[in-house]
Design an enzyme around this catalytic site. Structure first.
Site, PDB file in Angstrom:
ATOM      1  N   LYS A 174      -4.112  -9.976   0.218  1.00  0.00           N
ATOM      2  CA  LYS A 174      -5.230  -9.198   0.783  1.00  0.00           C
ATOM      3  C   LYS A 174      -5.496  -7.943  -0.056  1.00  0.00           C
ATOM      4  O   LYS A 174      -6.620  -7.666  -0.447  1.00  0.00           O
ATOM      5  CB  LYS A 174      -4.926  -8.808   2.238  1.00  0.00           C
ATOM      6  CG  LYS A 174      -4.586  -9.991   3.135  1.00  0.00           C
ATOM      7  CD  LYS A 174      -4.279  -9.557   4.563  1.00  0.00           C
ATOM      8  CE  LYS A 174      -3.046  -8.691   4.742  1.00  0.00           C
ATOM      9  NZ  LYS A 174      -1.747  -9.360   4.490  1.00  0.00           N
ATOM     10  N   ARG A 234      -5.125  -7.262  14.040  1.00  0.00           N
ATOM     11  CA  ARG A 234      -3.906  -8.062  13.962  1.00  0.00           C
ATOM     12  C   ARG A 234      -3.462  -8.585  15.317  1.00  0.00           C
ATOM     13  O   ARG A 234      -2.454  -9.276  15.404  1.00  0.00           O
ATOM     14  CB  ARG A 234      -2.784  -7.185  13.436  1.00  0.00           C
ATOM     15  CG  ARG A 234      -2.507  -7.332  11.976  1.00  0.00           C
ATOM     16  CD  ARG A 234      -1.477  -6.268  11.718  1.00  0.00           C
ATOM     17  NE  ARG A 234      -0.506  -6.575  10.742  1.00  0.00           N
ATOM     18  CZ  ARG A 234      -0.609  -6.174   9.469  1.00  0.00           C
ATOM     19  NH1 ARG A 234      -1.683  -5.616   9.021  1.00  0.00           N
ATOM     20  NH2 ARG A 234       0.384  -6.389   8.660  1.00  0.00           N
ATOM     21  N   ARG A 270       7.093  -6.919  -5.545  1.00  0.00           N
ATOM     22  CA  ARG A 270       5.926  -6.026  -5.561  1.00  0.00           C
ATOM     23  C   ARG A 270       6.318  -4.572  -5.825  1.00  0.00           C
ATOM     24  O   ARG A 270       7.268  -4.061  -5.261  1.00  0.00           O
ATOM     25  CB  ARG A 270       5.183  -6.099  -4.223  1.00  0.00           C
ATOM     26  CG  ARG A 270       4.124  -4.993  -4.101  1.00  0.00           C
ATOM     27  CD  ARG A 270       3.169  -5.219  -2.972  1.00  0.00           C
ATOM     28  NE  ARG A 270       3.823  -5.344  -1.679  1.00  0.00           N
ATOM     29  CZ  ARG A 270       3.175  -5.665  -0.574  1.00  0.00           C
ATOM     30  NH1 ARG A 270       1.888  -5.927  -0.601  1.00  0.00           N
ATOM     31  NH2 ARG A 270       3.840  -5.751   0.555  1.00  0.00           N
ATOM     32  N   ARG A 304       7.796  -0.602  -1.453  1.00  0.00           N
ATOM     33  CA  ARG A 304       7.628  -0.277  -0.040  1.00  0.00           C
ATOM     34  C   ARG A 304       8.950  -0.470   0.699  1.00  0.00           C
ATOM     35  O   ARG A 304       9.694  -1.399   0.419  1.00  0.00           O
ATOM     36  CB  ARG A 304       6.548  -1.186   0.563  1.00  0.00           C
ATOM     37  CG  ARG A 304       5.168  -0.584   0.488  1.00  0.00           C
ATOM     38  CD  ARG A 304       4.091  -1.576   0.808  1.00  0.00           C
ATOM     39  NE  ARG A 304       4.249  -2.253   2.097  1.00  0.00           N
ATOM     40  CZ  ARG A 304       3.333  -3.065   2.623  1.00  0.00           C
ATOM     41  NH1 ARG A 304       2.202  -3.284   1.966  1.00  0.00           N
ATOM     42  NH2 ARG A 304       3.539  -3.651   3.779  1.00  0.00           N
ATOM     43  N   ARG A 353       8.155  -9.281   9.907  1.00  0.00           N
ATOM     44  CA  ARG A 353       6.709  -9.197   9.676  1.00  0.00           C
ATOM     45  C   ARG A 353       6.075 -10.579   9.818  1.00  0.00           C
ATOM     46  O   ARG A 353       4.972 -10.710  10.366  1.00  0.00           O
ATOM     47  CB  ARG A 353       6.438  -8.603   8.285  1.00  0.00           C
ATOM     48  CG  ARG A 353       6.796  -7.123   8.193  1.00  0.00           C
ATOM     49  CD  ARG A 353       7.014  -6.639   6.772  1.00  0.00           C
ATOM     50  NE  ARG A 353       5.816  -6.676   5.961  1.00  0.00           N
ATOM     51  CZ  ARG A 353       5.818  -6.596   4.625  1.00  0.00           C
ATOM     52  NH1 ARG A 353       6.963  -6.460   3.968  1.00  0.00           N
ATOM     53  NH2 ARG A 353       4.689  -6.639   3.970  1.00  0.00           N
TER      54      ARG A 353
END
Ligand code: AP5
Ligand code: ZN
Length: 214
Positions: free
Chosen positions: A13, A88, A127, A160, A171
């Site tokens: 996203k 969400r 990431r 993160r 998650r």
């Protein structure tokens, strides 16, 4: 256009958003980015959101609905926006519909980033992000020119706090239990375009462009 990007953690996203934003002159509203900024600045919102975020659970509907309500009223967002990571829950989707209805607006398209869970761990653990701009890199799939350094500013990249295998599991649980029903909600309104999010980024971009033509 008013767009929603929905998909599990690591589905792409945030990677596709800047491209769509530039091509369609929209504003990019990512609730995750806004919440992380609030946590870093230790604002009252950040203090309330931090615990849930660290655990990989959703922050309360009221907090995120409040952020979006404020953001979509901004003059810069009147031509259209990309909602990345919102709504969400079905409750958030219903609140969003009500807010837009008040303005005489509606959602034009929901882009569903479809991808199987096992692909996501490698994406998430590799990431690295530049917090100030939201730019993201990947050690294997999208490496920066110099490891650990942002290409544009030369500033350091960070990982993160929720980007580890254990928190990813929570998650994903939250995504399947609370966010998948949101896809059904918009499917019933015939607004969903399905993307093959496991493909390379440029292929996904092509699918996005295609979905936004109609
Ligand atoms: P949020 O920040 O929204 O995180 P998320 O949904 O878990 O999504 P990610 O940002 O992890 O994934 P992405 O799809 O953007 O992936 P990216 O493009 O970076 O939310 C964080 C937390 O905030 C939540 O857990 C919750 O606590 C809270 N929150 C936020 N919104 C909320 C809401 N509405 N309600 C309640 N709570 C809320 O890609 C990942 C990596 O893969 C990158 O390294 C990238 O380079 C790479 N990559 C991307 N695309 C490809 C590709 N096609 N091929 C190979 N690699 C790729
Ligand atoms: Zn993201």
């Amino acid at each position: 256009k008013r767009l929603i990007l929905v998909g599990p953690p690591g589905s792409g996203k945030g990677t596709q958003s800047p491209i769509i934003k530039d091509e369609f002159c929209l504003c990019h509203l990512a609730t995750g980015d806004m919440l992380r900024a609030a946590v870093a600045a230790k604002t009252p919102l950040g203090i309330k959101a931090k615990e849930a975020m660290d655990k990989g659970e959703l922050v309360s509907d009221d907090l995120v609905v409040g952020i979006i309500d404020e953001a979509i009223k901004k003059p810069s967002c009147q031509k259209g926006f990309i909602l990345d990571g919102f709504p969400r829950t079905v409750a958030q989707a219903e609140k969003l519909d009500a807010m837009l209805e008040n303005q005489g607006n509606k959602i034009d398209k929901v882009l569903n980033f479809e991808i199987a869970d096992p692909v996501l761990e490698e994406r998430i653990t590799g990431r690295w992000i530049h917090p100030a701009s939201g730019r993201s890199y990947h050690t294997k799939f999208a490496p920066p020119k110099t490891p650990g350094v942002d290409d544009v500013t030369g500033e350091p990249l960070i990982q993160r706090k929720d980007d580890n295998a254990a928190v990813l599991k929570s998650r994903l649980d939250a995504f399947h239990a609370q966010t998948e029903p949101v896809i059904n909600y918009y499917n019933n309104k015939n607004l969903v375009a399905h993307l093959h999010a496991e493909k390379p980024p440029s292929d996904v971009t092509a699918e996005v462009r295609n979905a936004l033509k109609s």
